[in-house]
Design an enzyme around this catalytic site. Structure first.
Site, PDB file in Angstrom:
ATOM      1  N   SER A   1       0.837  -1.196   0.000  1.00  0.00           N
ATOM      2  CA  SER A   1       0.000   0.000   0.000  1.00  0.00           C
ATOM      3  C   SER A   1       0.876   1.251   0.000  1.00  0.00           C
ATOM      4  CB  SER A   1      -0.936  -0.036   1.221  1.00  0.00           C
ATOM      5  OG  SER A   1      -1.926   0.958   1.118  1.00  0.00           O
ATOM      6  N   ASN A   2       0.334   2.389   0.405  1.00  0.00           N
ATOM      7  CA  ASN A   2       1.095   3.639   0.433  1.00  0.00           C
ATOM      8  C   ASN A   2       0.595   4.516   1.576  1.00  0.00           C
ATOM      9  OD1 ASN A   2      -1.115   5.451  -0.563  1.00  0.00           O
ATOM     10  ND2 ASN A   2      -1.003   4.026  -2.301  1.00  0.00           N
ATOM     11  N   HIS A   3       1.199   5.720   1.713  1.00  0.00           N
ATOM     12  CA  HIS A   3       0.959   6.573   2.885  1.00  0.00           C
ATOM     13  C   HIS A   3      -0.245   7.498   2.774  1.00  0.00           C
ATOM     14  CE1 HIS A   3       4.485   5.348   5.017  1.00  0.00           C
ATOM     15  NE2 HIS A   3       5.275   5.637   4.003  1.00  0.00           N
ATOM     16  N   SER A   4      -1.112   7.314   1.806  1.00  0.00           N
ATOM     17  CA  SER A   4      -2.251   8.225   1.677  1.00  0.00           C
ATOM     18  C   SER A   4      -3.145   8.169   2.921  1.00  0.00           C
ATOM     19  CB  SER A   4      -3.069   7.851   0.442  1.00  0.00           C
ATOM     20  OG  SER A   4      -4.273   8.591   0.429  1.00  0.00           O
TER      21      SER A   4
ATOM     22  N   ALA B   1      -4.868   7.575  -3.877  1.00  0.00           N
ATOM     23  CA  ALA B   1      -3.514   7.150  -4.242  1.00  0.00           C
ATOM     24  C   ALA B   1      -3.604   5.660  -4.572  1.00  0.00           C
ATOM     25  CB  ALA B   1      -2.557   7.399  -3.091  1.00  0.00           C
TER      26      ALA B   1
END
Ligand code: C5P
Length: 220
Positions: free
Chosen positions: A29-32, A96
């Site tokens: 995943s990512n930091h959104s 994101a």
């Protein structure tokens, strides 16, 4: 419903990250944080719009009056958006979205019995580009999070994905990057641009919605 500049308009917004499963216990995943998309949803309701928010996993409360659809992966988000896009006047892609997913989701937990692990990822569908391609689709707005040459990459994305508008932000600036409560945008459309200076995400969301509404009336 409240009377406002977006009264009678239906707005579809994506927000947050997506999660791409690797095995039953792990994901990429990512930091959104989802804050910008949620701010847009909240302000669009205040401006009188009917708002559908397709949200990846975030820990934010649903703004009052918003119809929220929870999704996990990019494939889920793509499906939900394609189902709703034709019934909306505006689509704002603020999520994101993970660009790749595991080629094969492992049915069992991957064991750590090797010194090296190689995983293969395949490209996810581009939700924003697919909505922009629709015949008689909604007014389509993308985001471009960049760390350098922000204006250049944003204008390129506007053209390449066939968007009506793109909002670029410099995520290398820690005041306005991931999880910050403030943002600043440089917004581009065909034939114009406008800077929305650093302010709370709620204020920036309002300013962006005003620009969208102005461009939509100019295009009619
Ligand atoms: O190409 P890039 O990922 O930088 O484009 C960012 C924009 O495209 C954002 O508006 C994002 O929500 C959207 N996007 C999408 N589906 C993807 C990748 C990005 O809707 N698979």
């Amino acid at each position: 419903p409240p009377k406002g500049p977006l009264s009678g308009k239906r707005i579809l917004i994506t927000a947050g990250p997506t999660r791409e499963a690797i095995d039953p216990v792990r994901y990429m995943s990512n930091h959104s944080s989802g804050k910008m998309g949620y701010a847009l949803a909240q302000q669009a309701v205040r401006a009188g719009a009917q708002v559908t928010l397709v949200s990846g996993p975030v820990s934010l409360p649903t703004p009052g009056g918003v119809h929220r659809i929870d999704v996990i992966s990019a494939a889920d988000m793509h499906e939900a958006v394609m189902q709703h896009a034709k019934n909306n006047d505006v689509f704002i892609a603020c999520a994101a979205v993970a660009d790749y997913r595991a080629a094969d989701q492992q049915p069992q937990k991957i064991k750590k019995n090797q010194q090296e692990l190689t995983l293969t990822f395949v490209k996810n569908p581009d939700i924003l580009a697919d909505v922009a391609k629709m015949q008689q689709g909604p007014f389509t707005v993308g985001f471009a999070a960049e760390t350098q040459d922000v204006a250049h990459y944003a204008k390129d994305k506007l053209q390449r994905k066939g968007l009506d508008m793109i909002a670029a932000n410099d995520v290398s600036d820690s005041r306005i990057g991931f999880n910050a409560d403030q943002n600043a945008l440089h917004v581009f459309w065909s034939g114009g641009d406008q800077l929305l200076p650093v302010a709370s995400k709620l204020e920036v969301a309002s300013a962006l919605l005003t620009l969208i509404q102005q461009r939509m009336s100019a295009c009619q």
